[in-house]
Motif scaffolding. Sequence first.
Motif, PDB file in Angstrom:
ATOM      1  N   TYR A 118      13.781  -2.321   5.442  1.00  0.00           N
ATOM      2  CA  TYR A 118      12.550  -2.771   6.098  1.00  0.00           C
ATOM      3  C   TYR A 118      11.997  -4.026   5.415  1.00  0.00           C
ATOM      4  O   TYR A 118      11.530  -4.952   6.089  1.00  0.00           O
ATOM      5  N   ARG A 119      12.064  -4.091   4.116  1.00  0.00           N
ATOM      6  CA  ARG A 119      11.571  -5.280   3.406  1.00  0.00           C
ATOM      7  C   ARG A 119      12.390  -6.516   3.800  1.00  0.00           C
ATOM      8  O   ARG A 119      11.826  -7.603   3.963  1.00  0.00           O
ATOM      9  N   ARG A 120      13.696  -6.350   3.959  1.00  0.00           N
ATOM     10  CA  ARG A 120      14.528  -7.479   4.404  1.00  0.00           C
ATOM     11  C   ARG A 120      14.141  -7.929   5.814  1.00  0.00           C
ATOM     12  O   ARG A 120      14.373  -9.088   6.183  1.00  0.00           O
ATOM     13  N   LEU A 121      13.560  -7.033   6.599  1.00  0.00           N
ATOM     14  CA  LEU A 121      13.103  -7.376   7.948  1.00  0.00           C
ATOM     15  C   LEU A 121      11.689  -7.959   7.948  1.00  0.00           C
ATOM     16  O   LEU A 121      11.140  -8.229   9.009  1.00  0.00           O
ATOM     17  N   GLY A 122      11.102  -8.135   6.764  1.00  0.00           N
ATOM     18  CA  GLY A 122       9.792  -8.752   6.670  1.00  0.00           C
ATOM     19  C   GLY A 122       8.626  -7.796   6.518  1.00  0.00           C
ATOM     20  O   GLY A 122       7.465  -8.221   6.555  1.00  0.00           O
ATOM     21  N   TYR A 123       8.885  -6.528   6.335  1.00  0.00           N
ATOM     22  CA  TYR A 123       7.809  -5.558   6.130  1.00  0.00           C
ATOM     23  C   TYR A 123       7.300  -5.650   4.698  1.00  0.00           C
ATOM     24  O   TYR A 123       8.071  -5.884   3.769  1.00  0.00           O
ATOM     25  N   VAL A 124       5.991  -5.464   4.547  1.00  0.00           N
ATOM     26  CA  VAL A 124       5.343  -5.500   3.235  1.00  0.00           C
ATOM     27  C   VAL A 124       4.500  -4.240   3.076  1.00  0.00           C
ATOM     28  O   VAL A 124       4.204  -3.546   4.047  1.00  0.00           O
ATOM     29  N   ASP A 125       4.102  -3.975   1.830  1.00  0.00           N
ATOM     30  CA  ASP A 125       3.287  -2.788   1.559  1.00  0.00           C
ATOM     31  C   ASP A 125       1.983  -2.854   2.346  1.00  0.00           C
ATOM     32  O   ASP A 125       1.404  -3.924   2.536  1.00  0.00           O
ATOM     33  N   ALA A 126       1.553  -1.680   2.788  1.00  0.00           N
ATOM     34  CA  ALA A 126       0.303  -1.549   3.539  1.00  0.00           C
ATOM     35  C   ALA A 126      -0.550  -0.475   2.880  1.00  0.00           C
ATOM     36  O   ALA A 126      -0.070   0.310   2.066  1.00  0.00           O
ATOM     37  N   PRO A 156      -1.938   2.887   2.313  1.00  0.00           N
ATOM     38  CA  PRO A 156      -1.299   4.167   2.671  1.00  0.00           C
ATOM     39  C   PRO A 156      -2.094   4.924   3.734  1.00  0.00           C
ATOM     40  O   PRO A 156      -3.316   4.982   3.691  1.00  0.00           O
ATOM     41  N   THR A 157      -1.375   5.498   4.671  1.00  0.00           N
ATOM     42  CA  THR A 157      -1.998   6.345   5.674  1.00  0.00           C
ATOM     43  C   THR A 157      -2.245   7.727   5.056  1.00  0.00           C
ATOM     44  O   THR A 157      -1.647   8.064   4.032  1.00  0.00           O
ATOM     45  N   PRO A 158      -3.105   8.541   5.657  1.00  0.00           N
ATOM     46  CA  PRO A 158      -3.309   9.896   5.121  1.00  0.00           C
ATOM     47  C   PRO A 158      -1.994  10.689   5.033  1.00  0.00           C
ATOM     48  O   PRO A 158      -1.772  11.407   4.062  1.00  0.00           O
ATOM     49  N   ASP A 159      -1.133  10.562   6.048  1.00  0.00           N
ATOM     50  CA  ASP A 159       0.162  11.263   6.001  1.00  0.00           C
ATOM     51  C   ASP A 159       1.024  10.747   4.862  1.00  0.00           C
ATOM     52  O   ASP A 159       1.731  11.513   4.215  1.00  0.00           O
ATOM     53  N   ALA A 160       0.978   9.436   4.606  1.00  0.00           N
ATOM     54  CA  ALA A 160       1.776   8.859   3.521  1.00  0.00           C
ATOM     55  C   ALA A 160       1.343   9.437   2.180  1.00  0.00           C
ATOM     56  O   ALA A 160       2.181   9.766   1.333  1.00  0.00           O
ATOM     57  N   VAL A 161       0.055   9.573   1.987  1.00  0.00           N
ATOM     58  CA  VAL A 161      -0.457  10.140   0.736  1.00  0.00           C
ATOM     59  C   VAL A 161      -0.050  11.605   0.631  1.00  0.00           C
ATOM     60  O   VAL A 161       0.460  12.051  -0.396  1.00  0.00           O
ATOM     61  N   ARG A 162      -0.249  12.350   1.702  1.00  0.00           N
ATOM     62  CA  ARG A 162       0.036  13.788   1.707  1.00  0.00           C
ATOM     63  C   ARG A 162       1.514  14.082   1.461  1.00  0.00           C
ATOM     64  O   ARG A 162       1.862  15.028   0.778  1.00  0.00           O
ATOM     65  N   TYR A 163       2.405  13.258   2.023  1.00  0.00           N
ATOM     66  CA  TYR A 163       3.843  13.555   1.945  1.00  0.00           C
ATOM     67  C   TYR A 163       4.618  12.608   1.035  1.00  0.00           C
ATOM     68  O   TYR A 163       5.842  12.536   1.125  1.00  0.00           O
ATOM     69  N   SER A 164       3.935  11.880   0.169  1.00  0.00           N
ATOM     70  CA  SER A 164       4.577  10.961  -0.776  1.00  0.00           C
ATOM     71  C   SER A 164       5.482   9.966  -0.055  1.00  0.00           C
ATOM     72  O   SER A 164       6.680   9.885  -0.306  1.00  0.00           O
ATOM     73  N   MET A 165       4.848   9.222   0.838  1.00  0.00           N
ATOM     74  CA  MET A 165       5.575   8.222   1.622  1.00  0.00           C
ATOM     75  C   MET A 165       5.068   6.832   1.286  1.00  0.00           C
ATOM     76  O   MET A 165       3.994   6.673   0.715  1.00  0.00           O
ATOM     77  N   VAL A 166       5.852   5.854   1.665  1.00  0.00           N
ATOM     78  CA  VAL A 166       5.492   4.459   1.484  1.00  0.00           C
ATOM     79  C   VAL A 166       5.061   3.910   2.848  1.00  0.00           C
ATOM     80  O   VAL A 166       5.778   4.090   3.834  1.00  0.00           O
ATOM     81  N   SER A 167       3.915   3.255   2.897  1.00  0.00           N
ATOM     82  CA  SER A 167       3.426   2.636   4.134  1.00  0.00           C
ATOM     83  C   SER A 167       3.778   1.157   4.105  1.00  0.00           C
ATOM     84  O   SER A 167       3.538   0.479   3.110  1.00  0.00           O
ATOM     85  N   LEU A 168       4.321   0.685   5.219  1.00  0.00           N
ATOM     86  CA  LEU A 168       4.734  -0.708   5.353  1.00  0.00           C
ATOM     87  C   LEU A 168       4.196  -1.274   6.646  1.00  0.00           C
ATOM     88  O   LEU A 168       3.924  -0.535   7.599  1.00  0.00           O
ATOM     89  N   THR A 169       4.075  -2.599   6.712  1.00  0.00           N
ATOM     90  CA  THR A 169       3.595  -3.268   7.907  1.00  0.00           C
ATOM     91  C   THR A 169       4.264  -4.630   8.057  1.00  0.00           C
ATOM     92  O   THR A 169       4.788  -5.186   7.083  1.00  0.00           O
ATOM     93  N   ARG A 170       4.192  -5.140   9.272  1.00  0.00           N
ATOM     94  CA  ARG A 170       4.751  -6.469   9.576  1.00  0.00           C
ATOM     95  C   ARG A 170       4.037  -6.998  10.810  1.00  0.00           C
ATOM     96  O   ARG A 170       3.763  -6.249  11.757  1.00  0.00           O
ATOM     97  N   ARG A 171       3.756  -8.284  10.796  1.00  0.00           N
ATOM     98  CA  ARG A 171       3.212  -8.920  11.992  1.00  0.00           C
ATOM     99  C   ARG A 171       4.338  -9.099  12.987  1.00  0.00           C
ATOM    100  O   ARG A 171       5.482  -9.276  12.617  1.00  0.00           O
ATOM    101  N   CYS A 172       3.999  -9.012  14.268  1.00  0.00           N
ATOM    102  CA  CYS A 172       5.016  -9.189  15.306  1.00  0.00           C
ATOM    103  C   CYS A 172       5.466 -10.637  15.397  1.00  0.00           C
ATOM    104  O   CYS A 172       4.834 -11.530  15.007  1.00  0.00           O
TER     105      CYS A 172
END
Length: 159
Positions: A133-141, A143-159
Amino acid sequence: MAAGSRDLVAARDLVFEYLAATQAEAGRAVPAAVDQLPDLLRDECLHLAVVYAPPGALLLAYAGDVPVGCVGLRPATLPVAVEVKRLYVRPSYQGNGVARLLMEYAHRHAVDAGFSRLVLDVMSSRTRVIDFYRRLGYVDAEPTPDAVRYSMVSLTRRC
Protein backbone atom coordinates in the motif's frame (compact mmCIF):
# COMPACT_ATOMS: atom_id res chain seq x y z
CA MET A 1 -20.72 -5.19 -7.57
CA ALA A 2 -20.25 -7.80 -10.21
CA ALA A 3 -23.47 -8.09 -12.20
CA GLY A 4 -24.07 -11.76 -13.00
CA SER A 5 -25.03 -14.55 -10.61
CA ARG A 6 -21.82 -16.37 -11.61
CA ASP A 7 -19.86 -13.29 -10.54
CA LEU A 8 -21.79 -13.07 -7.26
CA VAL A 9 -20.89 -16.68 -6.42
CA ALA A 10 -17.24 -15.99 -7.35
CA ALA A 11 -17.25 -12.83 -5.23
CA ARG A 12 -18.72 -14.67 -2.25
CA ASP A 13 -16.12 -17.44 -2.58
CA LEU A 14 -13.23 -14.97 -2.77
CA VAL A 15 -14.43 -12.85 0.16
CA PHE A 16 -15.01 -16.00 2.23
CA GLU A 17 -11.47 -17.22 1.48
CA TYR A 18 -10.13 -13.82 2.57
CA LEU A 19 -12.19 -13.84 5.77
CA ALA A 20 -11.23 -17.43 6.61
CA ALA A 21 -7.53 -16.63 6.13
CA THR A 22 -7.91 -13.54 8.32
CA GLN A 23 -9.56 -15.60 11.06
CA ALA A 24 -6.59 -18.00 10.93
CA GLU A 25 -4.07 -15.14 11.07
CA ALA A 26 -5.85 -13.72 14.09
CA GLY A 27 -5.55 -17.07 15.88
CA ARG A 28 -9.25 -17.84 15.69
CA ALA A 29 -10.92 -21.03 14.50
CA VAL A 30 -10.82 -21.35 10.72
CA PRO A 31 -14.37 -21.57 9.38
CA ALA A 32 -15.16 -24.28 6.84
CA ALA A 33 -18.23 -22.45 5.56
CA VAL A 34 -19.78 -18.98 5.55
CA ASP A 35 -22.25 -19.88 8.31
CA GLN A 36 -19.29 -20.49 10.67
CA LEU A 37 -18.03 -16.90 10.40
CA PRO A 38 -18.70 -14.40 13.21
CA ASP A 39 -22.09 -12.72 12.69
CA LEU A 40 -20.81 -9.44 11.23
CA LEU A 41 -18.50 -11.16 8.74
CA ARG A 42 -21.12 -13.75 7.82
CA ASP A 43 -23.63 -10.99 7.10
CA GLU A 44 -21.13 -9.18 4.89
CA CYS A 45 -20.35 -12.35 2.96
CA LEU A 46 -24.05 -13.15 2.45
CA HIS A 47 -25.01 -9.60 1.43
CA LEU A 48 -22.13 -8.42 -0.75
CA ALA A 49 -24.42 -6.56 -3.17
CA VAL A 50 -25.73 -4.45 -0.27
CA VAL A 51 -22.40 -3.90 1.49
CA TYR A 52 -20.65 -2.82 -1.73
CA ALA A 53 -23.63 -1.11 -3.39
CA PRO A 54 -22.96 1.95 -5.58
CA PRO A 55 -21.24 4.27 -5.22
CA GLY A 56 -19.08 1.50 -3.76
CA ALA A 57 -18.07 -1.58 -5.72
CA LEU A 58 -16.70 -5.08 -5.41
CA LEU A 59 -14.18 -5.60 -8.19
CA LEU A 60 -13.17 -9.06 -9.35
CA ALA A 61 -10.09 -10.23 -11.25
CA TYR A 62 -10.21 -13.25 -13.54
CA ALA A 63 -7.49 -15.31 -15.22
CA GLY A 64 -9.49 -16.54 -18.18
CA ASP A 65 -12.67 -17.91 -16.62
CA VAL A 66 -11.12 -18.43 -13.18
CA PRO A 67 -11.85 -15.83 -10.47
CA VAL A 68 -8.51 -15.06 -8.82
CA GLY A 69 -8.93 -11.92 -6.73
CA CYS A 70 -11.14 -9.14 -5.43
CA VAL A 71 -11.18 -5.77 -3.74
CA GLY A 72 -14.12 -3.93 -2.22
CA LEU A 73 -14.86 -0.22 -2.00
CA ARG A 74 -17.38 0.98 0.56
CA PRO A 75 -18.27 4.62 1.24
CA ALA A 76 -16.61 5.64 4.51
CA THR A 77 -17.91 7.79 7.32
CA LEU A 78 -15.52 10.56 6.30
CA PRO A 79 -16.98 12.95 3.73
CA VAL A 80 -16.07 11.97 0.15
CA ALA A 81 -13.91 9.05 1.30
CA VAL A 82 -14.16 5.42 0.27
CA GLU A 83 -12.85 2.51 2.31
CA VAL A 84 -10.74 -0.18 0.63
CA LYS A 85 -11.82 -3.60 1.91
CA ARG A 86 -11.00 -7.26 1.31
CA LEU A 87 -8.11 -6.98 -1.15
CA TYR A 88 -7.41 -10.64 -1.82
CA VAL A 89 -5.59 -12.67 -4.45
CA ARG A 90 -5.67 -16.44 -4.35
CA PRO A 91 -2.24 -17.76 -3.28
CA SER A 92 -1.47 -19.49 -6.58
CA TYR A 93 -1.93 -16.15 -8.42
CA GLN A 94 0.02 -13.92 -6.00
CA GLY A 95 3.14 -12.22 -7.29
CA ASN A 96 1.73 -11.74 -10.79
CA GLY A 97 0.50 -8.15 -10.47
CA VAL A 98 -3.15 -9.03 -9.81
CA ALA A 99 -3.33 -6.99 -6.59
CA ARG A 100 -1.75 -3.98 -8.28
CA LEU A 101 -4.22 -4.23 -11.16
CA LEU A 102 -7.17 -4.52 -8.77
CA MET A 103 -5.97 -1.44 -6.90
CA GLU A 104 -5.54 0.52 -10.15
CA TYR A 105 -9.16 -0.22 -10.98
CA ALA A 106 -10.20 0.60 -7.41
CA HIS A 107 -8.46 3.98 -7.61
CA ARG A 108 -10.08 4.69 -10.99
CA HIS A 109 -13.51 3.72 -9.64
CA ALA A 110 -13.05 6.00 -6.62
CA VAL A 111 -12.27 8.97 -8.87
CA ASP A 112 -15.13 8.20 -11.26
CA ALA A 113 -17.56 7.89 -8.32
CA GLY A 114 -16.55 11.33 -7.00
CA PHE A 115 -14.51 10.31 -3.97
CA SER A 116 -11.44 12.36 -3.07
CA ARG A 117 -9.77 10.02 -0.57
CA LEU A 118 -9.27 6.30 -0.02
CA VAL A 119 -8.87 4.92 3.50
CA LEU A 120 -8.13 1.45 4.83
CA ASP A 121 -7.14 -0.53 7.88
CA VAL A 122 -4.75 -3.48 7.67
CA MET A 123 -3.56 -5.93 10.31
CA SER A 124 -0.23 -4.69 11.68
CA SER A 125 1.23 -8.18 11.20
CA ARG A 126 0.72 -7.91 7.42
CA THR A 127 3.92 -5.99 6.82
CA ARG A 128 4.21 -7.02 3.15
CA VAL A 129 0.70 -5.73 2.51
CA ILE A 130 1.44 -2.47 4.32
CA ASP A 131 4.58 -2.04 2.20
CA PHE A 132 2.50 -2.73 -0.93
CA TYR A 133 0.00 0.00 0.00
CA ARG A 134 2.84 2.43 0.75
CA ARG A 135 4.29 1.77 -2.72
CA LEU A 136 0.85 2.75 -4.08
CA GLY A 137 1.08 6.10 -2.30
CA TYR A 138 -0.77 5.36 0.93
CA VAL A 139 0.44 7.12 4.08
CA ASP A 140 -0.33 6.76 7.78
CA ALA A 141 -3.70 8.10 8.88
CA GLU A 142 -5.39 8.80 12.18
CA PRO A 143 -6.27 5.35 13.55
CA THR A 144 -9.91 4.38 13.33
CA PRO A 145 -11.63 2.90 16.41
CA ASP A 146 -11.47 -0.56 14.78
CA ALA A 147 -7.76 -0.10 14.06
CA VAL A 148 -7.09 0.65 17.72
CA ARG A 149 -9.29 -2.20 18.95
CA TYR A 150 -7.76 -4.82 16.62
CA SER A 151 -4.14 -3.58 16.41
CA MET A 152 -4.37 -2.44 12.82
CA VAL A 153 -2.60 0.20 10.80
CA SER A 154 -4.74 2.96 9.23
CA LEU A 155 -3.64 4.29 5.85
CA THR A 156 -4.98 6.87 3.42
CA ARG A 157 -4.36 8.22 -0.07
CA ARG A 158 -5.80 11.02 -2.14
CA CYS A 159 -7.53 9.89 -5.31
